[in-house]
Design a protein around this motif. Structure first.
Motif, mmCIF file in Angstrom:
data_model
loop_
_atom_site.group_PDB
_atom_site.id
_atom_site.type_symbol
_atom_site.label_atom_id
_atom_site.label_comp_id
_atom_site.label_asym_id
_atom_site.label_seq_id
_atom_site.Cartn_x
_atom_site.Cartn_y
_atom_site.Cartn_z
ATOM 1 N N THR A 73 0.353 -1.125 0.032
ATOM 2 C CA THR A 73 -0.307 0.099 0.211
ATOM 3 C C THR A 73 1.066 0.846 -0.120
ATOM 4 N N LYS A 74 0.450 2.675 -0.867
ATOM 5 C CA LYS A 74 1.369 3.061 -0.933
ATOM 6 C C LYS A 74 2.840 2.976 -1.162
ATOM 7 N N ALA A 75 3.781 2.294 -1.730
ATOM 8 C CA ALA A 75 4.986 2.168 -1.503
ATOM 9 C C ALA A 75 4.867 2.704 -3.580
ATOM 10 N N ASN A 76 6.033 2.678 -3.005
ATOM 11 C CA ASN A 76 6.990 3.837 -4.589
ATOM 12 C C ASN A 76 7.864 2.766 -5.766
ATOM 13 N N PHE A 77 7.209 2.580 -6.254
ATOM 14 C CA PHE A 77 7.649 1.176 -7.923
ATOM 15 C C PHE A 77 8.369 2.466 -8.574
ATOM 16 N N THR A 78 8.432 3.907 -8.663
ATOM 17 C CA THR A 78 8.257 4.897 -9.660
ATOM 18 C C THR A 78 10.092 4.305 -10.421
ATOM 19 N N LYS A 79 9.626 4.050 -12.175
ATOM 20 C CA LYS A 79 10.935 3.572 -12.478
ATOM 21 C C LYS A 79 11.650 2.337 -12.397
ATOM 22 N N VAL A 80 11.094 1.682 -11.328
ATOM 23 C CA VAL A 80 11.537 -0.069 -11.064
ATOM 24 C C VAL A 80 11.635 -0.672 -11.809
ATOM 25 N N TYR A 81 12.334 -1.744 -11.968
ATOM 26 C CA TYR A 81 12.625 -2.968 -13.206
ATOM 27 C C TYR A 81 12.204 -3.820 -12.230
ATOM 28 N N GLY A 82 10.563 -4.483 -12.966
ATOM 29 C CA GLY A 82 10.267 -5.516 -12.275
ATOM 30 C C GLY A 82 9.854 -6.860 -13.172
ATOM 31 N N ARG A 83 10.882 -7.136 -14.221
ATOM 32 C CA ARG A 83 9.971 -8.376 -15.293
ATOM 33 C C ARG A 83 9.654 -9.463 -14.688
ATOM 34 N N ASP A 84 9.028 -10.292 -15.148
ATOM 35 C CA ASP A 84 8.846 -11.600 -14.409
ATOM 36 C C ASP A 84 7.604 -11.284 -12.932
ATOM 37 N N ALA A 85 7.669 -10.755 -12.139
ATOM 38 C CA ALA A 85 7.570 -10.040 -10.399
ATOM 39 C C ALA A 85 6.129 -10.467 -10.919
ATOM 40 N N ASN A 86 6.290 -10.840 -9.193
ATOM 41 C CA ASN A 86 5.001 -12.144 -9.092
ATOM 42 C C ASN A 86 4.444 -11.173 -8.449
ATOM 43 N N PHE A 87 3.119 -10.340 -8.440
ATOM 44 C CA PHE A 87 2.521 -9.393 -7.619
ATOM 45 C C PHE A 87 0.962 -9.435 -7.501
ATOM 46 N N SER A 88 0.152 -11.682 -7.480
ATOM 47 C CA SER A 88 -0.484 -11.841 -7.298
ATOM 48 C C SER A 88 -0.882 -11.803 -6.003
ATOM 49 N N LEU A 89 -2.171 -11.415 -6.058
ATOM 50 C CA LEU A 89 -2.735 -11.659 -4.555
ATOM 51 C C LEU A 89 -2.029 -10.080 -3.428
ATOM 52 N N ALA A 90 -1.339 -9.234 -4.311
ATOM 53 C CA ALA A 90 -0.693 -8.251 -3.126
ATOM 54 C C ALA A 90 -1.947 -7.358 -3.135
ATOM 55 N N ASN A 91 -1.323 -6.675 -2.142
ATOM 56 C CA ASN A 91 -2.734 -5.024 -1.806
ATOM 57 C C ASN A 91 -1.353 -3.703 -2.212
ATOM 58 N N LEU A 92 -1.226 -3.106 -3.697
ATOM 59 C CA LEU A 92 -0.829 -2.154 -4.220
ATOM 60 C C LEU A 92 -1.652 -1.101 -4.282
ATOM 61 N N GLN A 93 -2.722 -1.028 -3.206
ATOM 62 C CA GLN A 93 -3.258 0.602 -2.933
ATOM 63 C C GLN A 93 -2.639 1.645 -3.122
ATOM 64 N N ASP A 94 -3.553 2.427 -4.136
ATOM 65 C CA ASP A 94 -2.224 4.018 -3.673
ATOM 66 C C ASP A 94 -0.933 3.552 -4.338
ATOM 67 N N ALA A 95 -0.737 2.653 -5.176
ATOM 68 C CA ALA A 95 0.556 2.738 -4.563
ATOM 69 C C ALA A 95 1.707 3.932 -5.855
ATOM 70 N N ASN A 96 2.627 3.660 -6.104
ATOM 71 C CA ASN A 96 2.915 4.941 -7.328
ATOM 72 C C ASN A 96 3.602 3.946 -8.537
ATOM 73 N N CYS A 97 3.718 3.674 -9.576
ATOM 74 C CA CYS A 97 4.014 2.807 -10.580
ATOM 75 C C CYS A 97 4.574 3.832 -11.475
ATOM 76 N N PHE A 98 5.237 5.244 -11.314
ATOM 77 C CA PHE A 98 5.419 5.587 -12.419
ATOM 78 C C PHE A 98 6.631 5.794 -13.572
ATOM 79 N N ASN A 99 6.056 5.237 -14.337
ATOM 80 C CA ASN A 99 7.491 4.712 -15.513
ATOM 81 C C ASN A 99 8.466 3.597 -14.997
ATOM 82 N N ALA A 100 7.250 2.865 -14.336
ATOM 83 C CA ALA A 100 8.070 0.783 -14.249
ATOM 84 C C ALA A 100 7.950 0.341 -14.963
#
Length: 275
Positions: A73-100
């Motif tokens: 929740t509300k985590a910052n993923f700006t410009k993260v590199y997440g190829r093949d990452a597993n976010f299934s069933l995760a809670n990313l409410q209001d997270a920032n994934c800008f340009n990820a």
């Protein structure tokens, strides 16, 4: 605040050592709230069910990282590199994934309420059954993405690249697709309403089912109504109904021809009688 022991162990361990430690201590709940993990290499780390609320993961390497069921929740993923990452069933409410960068990542059944995916690249990722209500996907690249049974209500998809995306049974009420590229999308059993927008979308073909493709000579539809006329009305007459229409027209044609011939015969008889 993050548990400092957890944080120090994470930062000082290799993926192998960390994953072994987690396997040996399955009862420990990882607490990394507000942790600064910017630019960290967390590739292949097991962070399943970890608490990363408000953590800074900007520009981090999350290649093949397991974040399933994590609290992001509300985590910052700006410009993260997440190829093949597993976010299934995760809670990313209001997270920032800008340009990820999330190529082939798995967000299935995750909570993405209000997430910012603006300008993110999520090509060939999975959002099956996920909740993207009020999310911002504008100017993002979602080519080949599966949104099967996803909730996109009230989401901003303006200028999105959604080529070959699968929207089967997706909910898109009050969703804005304006200026998006929608060529090749699958729209079988999707849900839209009068407030779903398709202004100036680009699309020369789509699939009303996985097996039924419809095409158009148009490249850009200036208004929502023109796009929906193509996407919905063109499929309103299926092959069976079309054959029925053709048969009816043939019958009417024959009836008209008979009437014309009858008029000709009557005129001819009248002319002969007058002579």
């Amino acid at each position: 605040m993050a548990n400092q022991k957890h944080l120090q162990l994470l930062l000082s361990s290799s993926a192998t050592n960390w994953n072994n430690w987690r396997q040996e201590n399955p009862h420990i709940v990882i607490d990394l709230q507000n942790a600064n993990l910017s630019k960290c290499n967390l590739s292949q780390f097991n962070l399943k069910e970890a608490n990363l609320e408000k953590a800074d993961l900007s520009q981090a390497n999350l290649t093949k990282t397991n974040l399933s069921k994590a609290n992001l929740t509300k985590a910052n993923f700006t410009k993260v590199y997440g190829r093949d990452a597993n976010f299934s069933l995760a809670n990313l409410q209001d997270a920032n994934c800008f340009n990820a960068y999330f190529i082939q990542a798995d967000f299935s059944k995750s909570c993405l309420l209000g997430v910012n995916f603006q300008e993110a690249n999520c090509t060939e990722s999975f959002f099956i059954g996920s909740n993207l209500s009020y999310a911002n996907l504008s100017r993002g690249i979602f080519r080949g993405v599966s949104f099967v049974e996803a909730n996109l209500n009230e989401a901003n998809l303006r200028e999105i690249t959604l080529n070959e995306g699968d929207l089967t049974s997706a909910k898109a009420n009050n969703t804005d697709f304006s200026q998006g590229t929608l060529t090749g999308i699958i729209i079988e059993d999707w849900q839209i309403n009068d407030f779903t927008k398709f202004e100036q979308v680009i699309c020369n073909h789509l699939f009303v089912s996985s097996q039924e493709k419809i095409t158009t000579d148009f490249q850009c539809f200036p208004h929502t109504s023109s796009f929906l006329q193509f996407a919905l009305n063109k499929n309103s007459i299926n092959d069976v109904k079309l054959n029925e229409v053709i048969n009816i027209l043939e019958i009417k044609k024959m009836a008209i021809e008979e009437q014309i011939q009858q008029l000709i015969n009557n005129n001819t008889n009248q002319h002969l009688m007058a002579s």
